[in-house]
Scaffold this active site. Sequence first.
Site, mmCIF file in Angstrom:
data_model
loop_
_atom_site.group_PDB
_atom_site.id
_atom_site.type_symbol
_atom_site.label_atom_id
_atom_site.label_comp_id
_atom_site.label_asym_id
_atom_site.label_seq_id
_atom_site.Cartn_x
_atom_site.Cartn_y
_atom_site.Cartn_z
ATOM 1 N N SER A 2 59.462 15.160 -83.591
ATOM 2 C CA SER A 2 58.086 15.235 -83.142
ATOM 3 C C SER A 2 57.118 14.284 -84.007
ATOM 4 O O SER A 2 56.798 14.524 -85.375
ATOM 5 C CB SER A 2 57.374 16.491 -83.154
ATOM 6 O OG SER A 2 55.841 16.293 -83.104
ATOM 7 N N HIS A 29 59.281 12.392 -80.108
ATOM 8 C CA HIS A 29 58.446 13.321 -79.099
ATOM 9 C C HIS A 29 56.961 12.645 -79.767
ATOM 10 O O HIS A 29 56.647 12.989 -80.850
ATOM 11 C CB HIS A 29 58.965 14.599 -79.672
ATOM 12 C CG HIS A 29 57.963 15.708 -78.829
ATOM 13 N ND1 HIS A 29 58.593 16.244 -77.320
ATOM 14 C CD2 HIS A 29 56.819 16.265 -79.176
ATOM 15 C CE1 HIS A 29 57.504 17.152 -77.237
ATOM 16 N NE2 HIS A 29 56.812 17.265 -77.990
ATOM 17 N N ASP A 33 53.088 14.063 -79.026
ATOM 18 C CA ASP A 33 52.274 15.096 -78.642
ATOM 19 C C ASP A 33 50.782 14.579 -78.356
ATOM 20 O O ASP A 33 50.095 14.284 -79.457
ATOM 21 C CB ASP A 33 52.360 16.295 -79.820
ATOM 22 C CG ASP A 33 53.566 17.175 -79.949
ATOM 23 O OD1 ASP A 33 53.739 17.634 -78.995
ATOM 24 O OD2 ASP A 33 54.154 17.021 -81.068
ATOM 25 N N MET A 66 47.103 15.326 -77.358
ATOM 26 C CA MET A 66 46.195 16.416 -77.445
ATOM 27 C C MET A 66 44.970 15.823 -77.082
ATOM 28 O O MET A 66 44.561 14.989 -77.948
ATOM 29 C CB MET A 66 46.317 17.376 -78.453
ATOM 30 C CG MET A 66 47.929 17.838 -78.896
ATOM 31 S SD MET A 66 47.539 18.834 -80.243
ATOM 32 C CE MET A 66 49.442 19.059 -80.586
ATOM 33 N N HIS A 99 54.871 14.193 -74.276
ATOM 34 C CA HIS A 99 54.438 15.899 -74.262
ATOM 35 C C HIS A 99 52.803 15.735 -74.003
ATOM 36 O O HIS A 99 52.011 15.526 -75.218
ATOM 37 C CB HIS A 99 54.760 16.832 -75.381
ATOM 38 C CG HIS A 99 54.340 18.082 -75.064
ATOM 39 N ND1 HIS A 99 54.440 19.112 -76.204
ATOM 40 C CD2 HIS A 99 54.042 18.695 -74.091
ATOM 41 C CE1 HIS A 99 53.915 20.171 -75.611
ATOM 42 N NE2 HIS A 99 53.699 19.955 -74.434
ATOM 43 N N MET A 110 49.523 17.319 -73.739
ATOM 44 C CA MET A 110 48.544 18.685 -73.715
ATOM 45 C C MET A 110 47.083 18.391 -73.358
ATOM 46 O O MET A 110 46.395 18.180 -74.323
ATOM 47 C CB MET A 110 48.629 19.270 -74.938
ATOM 48 C CG MET A 110 50.335 19.906 -75.288
ATOM 49 S SD MET A 110 50.739 20.050 -76.851
ATOM 50 C CE MET A 110 51.379 18.678 -77.352
ATOM 51 N N MET A 169 58.058 26.013 -74.585
ATOM 52 C CA MET A 169 57.135 25.946 -75.482
ATOM 53 C C MET A 169 57.206 27.403 -76.484
ATOM 54 O O MET A 169 57.498 28.430 -75.892
ATOM 55 C CB MET A 169 55.792 26.039 -75.376
ATOM 56 C CG MET A 169 54.965 24.720 -75.227
ATOM 57 S SD MET A 169 55.417 23.431 -75.977
ATOM 58 C CE MET A 169 54.533 23.852 -77.449
ATOM 59 N N GLY A 184 49.340 22.935 -79.646
ATOM 60 C CA GLY A 184 48.102 22.618 -80.259
ATOM 61 C C GLY A 184 48.451 22.186 -81.830
ATOM 62 O O GLY A 184 47.721 21.139 -82.094
ATOM 63 N N PHE A 185 49.390 22.579 -82.351
ATOM 64 C CA PHE A 185 49.458 22.196 -83.819
ATOM 65 C C PHE A 185 50.851 22.459 -84.134
ATOM 66 O O PHE A 185 51.632 23.562 -83.694
ATOM 67 C CB PHE A 185 48.705 23.467 -84.663
ATOM 68 C CG PHE A 185 47.335 23.274 -84.559
ATOM 69 C CD1 PHE A 185 46.599 22.641 -85.321
ATOM 70 C CD2 PHE A 185 46.650 24.305 -83.532
ATOM 71 C CE1 PHE A 185 45.278 22.407 -84.783
ATOM 72 C CE2 PHE A 185 45.400 24.338 -83.303
ATOM 73 C CZ PHE A 185 44.580 23.459 -83.981
ATOM 74 N N GLY A 186 51.124 21.538 -85.325
ATOM 75 C CA GLY A 186 52.737 21.914 -85.616
ATOM 76 C C GLY A 186 52.810 22.858 -86.764
ATOM 77 O O GLY A 186 51.800 23.440 -87.228
ATOM 78 N N GLY A 187 53.937 23.192 -87.345
ATOM 79 C CA GLY A 187 54.169 23.948 -88.452
ATOM 80 C C GLY A 187 54.100 25.355 -88.273
ATOM 81 O O GLY A 187 53.863 26.207 -89.035
ATOM 82 N N ASP A 198 60.309 23.416 -77.772
ATOM 83 C CA ASP A 198 59.428 22.713 -78.726
ATOM 84 C C ASP A 198 58.595 23.816 -79.497
ATOM 85 O O ASP A 198 57.822 24.566 -78.976
ATOM 86 C CB ASP A 198 58.492 21.816 -77.990
ATOM 87 C CG ASP A 198 57.491 21.072 -78.743
ATOM 88 O OD1 ASP A 198 57.734 21.069 -79.886
ATOM 89 O OD2 ASP A 198 56.585 20.471 -78.088
ATOM 90 N N GLY A 199 58.636 23.757 -80.786
ATOM 91 C CA GLY A 199 57.883 24.620 -81.766
ATOM 92 C C GLY A 199 58.537 25.508 -82.720
ATOM 93 O O GLY A 199 59.248 26.406 -82.146
ATOM 94 N N GLY A 259 59.428 18.925 -85.509
ATOM 95 C CA GLY A 259 58.394 18.170 -86.462
ATOM 96 C C GLY A 259 58.210 18.493 -87.750
ATOM 97 O O GLY A 259 58.964 17.696 -88.380
ATOM 98 N N SER A 260 57.851 19.762 -88.310
ATOM 99 C CA SER A 260 57.650 19.796 -89.600
ATOM 100 C C SER A 260 58.872 19.857 -90.498
ATOM 101 O O SER A 260 59.196 19.429 -91.501
ATOM 102 C CB SER A 260 56.818 20.991 -90.043
ATOM 103 O OG SER A 260 57.198 22.218 -89.166
HETATM 104 O O1 LIG Z 1 53.834 20.337 -79.002
HETATM 105 C C1 LIG Z 1 53.990 20.625 -80.182
HETATM 106 C C2 LIG Z 1 52.665 21.522 -80.661
HETATM 107 O O2 LIG Z 1 51.849 21.780 -79.625
HETATM 108 C C3 LIG Z 1 54.946 20.422 -81.017
HETATM 109 O O3 LIG Z 1 55.642 19.206 -80.569
HETATM 110 C C4 LIG Z 1 55.037 20.343 -82.447
HETATM 111 O O4 LIG Z 1 54.729 19.023 -83.128
HETATM 112 C C5 LIG Z 1 56.192 20.961 -83.242
HETATM 113 O O5 LIG Z 1 56.005 21.046 -84.567
HETATM 114 P P1 LIG Z 1 56.916 21.910 -85.441
HETATM 115 O O6 LIG Z 1 56.694 23.416 -84.853
HETATM 116 O O7 LIG Z 1 58.277 21.441 -85.064
HETATM 117 O O8 LIG Z 1 56.486 21.756 -86.768
HETATM 118 FE FE LIG Z 2 55.291 19.010 -78.443
#
Ligand SMILES: O=C(CO)[C@@H](O)[C@H](O)COP(=O)(O)O
Ligand SMILES: [Fe+2]
Length: 215
Positions: free
Chosen positions: A6, A31, A33, A35, A64, A66, A138, A143-146, A176-177, A198-199
């Site tokens: 991501s 990927h 995101d 938003m 993706h 959102m 999901m 909404g947020f990574g990490g 995802d997440g 992502g993170s």
């Molecule tokens: O869609 C999303 C968040 O809304 C994801 O795609 C995040 O970007 C995943 O990030 P990590 O949880 O892997 O850090």
């Molecule tokens: Fe995503």
Amino acid sequence: MIVSPSVLSLDYSRFPQQIDELNKSGAQWLHFDVMDGHFVPNLTFGPDILKAFVRTSPLYKDVHLMVTDPAFFADVFLKAGADLVTFHYEAMDNKAKMKELAAHIHEAGGKAGIAIKPATDAAVLKDLLKDFDLFLVMSVNPGFGGQKFMPLALDKIHTLRTWLNDVNPDALVEVDGGINAQTGAQCAQAGVDVLVAGSYVFKNDITTAVRSLQK
Ligand SMILES: O=C(CO)[C@@H](O)[C@H](O)COP(=O)(O)O
Ligand SMILES: [Fe+2]
């Protein structure tokens, strides 16, 4: 296993180096995101950012959405070079419209995906199984990574993969997440086809992290 890093977590001050590393990492997808500040309380990329990736990376572009208006943004991102456009079940009020948008994405030459939030039951997708190429579970609130992985995703992955094996075996299940080597292995066990991370990918050595998810 398909790995889709991501790019929400990418370090944009080092874009050329990071994209080069991603291209060599063995990841098959990227990927994005998207938003809109309405469907989720955060704002990310417009289509020009996707175009920059299209020019610099041959990897498959997994978008993706959102957003509260997926029909509008699906076209925007298909024109910018998306290979797959996934929108949220919760963003539309009826299944006929969801099927119509999937057909529209297919007519435009893209693949279509549908996503569910952690609070949404997998059963809502039962009569949409033949209409989509990908089903996104999901494992955090969008909404947020990490954020931390929610184990309730595992049952949904298993259920969707089992149903799809009967009626649409080529369709993919994506999660995802909160994905890292440990949660990724749990999702693999449950039958997932695509891991978004992502993170975990960008806070570590990109190639090492991608390979650990492919195991
Ligand atoms: O869609 C999303 C968040 O809304 C994801 O795609 C995040 O970007 C995943 O990030 P990590 O949880 O892997 O850090
Ligand atoms: Fe995503």
